[in-house]
Design an enzyme around this catalytic site. Structure first.
Site, PDB file in Angstrom:
ATOM      1  N   SER A  27       0.859  -1.182   0.000  1.00 57.55           N
ATOM      2  CA  SER A  27       0.000   0.000   0.000  1.00 57.55           C
ATOM      3  C   SER A  27       0.889   1.223   0.000  1.00 57.55           C
ATOM      4  CB  SER A  27      -0.874   0.017   1.259  1.00 57.55           C
ATOM      5  OG  SER A  27      -1.538   1.260   1.411  1.00 57.55           O
ATOM      6  N   TYR A  40      -2.109  -0.820  10.388  1.00 57.83           N
ATOM      7  CA  TYR A  40      -2.178  -1.027   8.940  1.00 57.83           C
ATOM      8  C   TYR A  40      -0.894  -0.551   8.271  1.00 57.83           C
ATOM      9  CZ  TYR A  40      -3.822  -0.939   4.124  1.00 57.83           C
ATOM     10  OH  TYR A  40      -3.944  -1.152   2.775  1.00 57.83           O
TER      11      TYR A  40
END
Length: 134
Positions: A27, A40
């Protein structure tokens, strides 16, 4: 999974300059802060590092390892990421006039898994509509 994949790939013949290819999903939040979600961001940062480490350790064995780093991808999945404030944040942060679609990520992954990507390893390809460029 990568350890098991590498173990299997080491037993395979070289075909089109590779024994195998690993494509991880990271990501952009593996490279910049993820607002209000340290877990995350930390996990995606680990994926970015692991991709580079596998690439460096196994390039001589003809094993290719890369990652795709999506920006905001509209999947229809409910939850925190689909809340209006995060959708507004992502829309404002993305220079292109739309957010990503699953096909955008799939196409990048397919390229990295293909015989067209023979001399690319250890890379984290951004699929983010220019998020990280701006």
């Amino acid at each position: 999974m990568s350890r098991a994949a590498v173990r299997q790939m080491l037993t395979q013949d070289i075909r089109n300059e590779a024994r195998g290819r690993i494509v991880n999903i990271s990501s952009q939040h593996g490279m910049i802060a993820c607002p209000e979600d340290v877990a995350y961001g930390t996990s995606k940062s680990g994926v970015v590092y692991m991709t580079r480490q596998i690439a460096a350790d196994y390039a001589a064995d003809h094993i290719i390892c890369n990652a795709v780093a999506p920006g905001k991808i509209i999947t229809g999945k409910p939850g925190r990421a689909a809340e209006p404030r995060w959708m507004d944040y992502s829309t404002a942060r993305t220079p292109m006039p739309r957010l990503g679609r699953p096909d955008d990520v799939a196409n990048a992954a397919l390229f990295l898994a293909s015989d067209e990507a023979t001399f690319i390893t250890g890379e984290n390809i951004l699929v983010d509509g220019g998020w990280m460029a701006s």
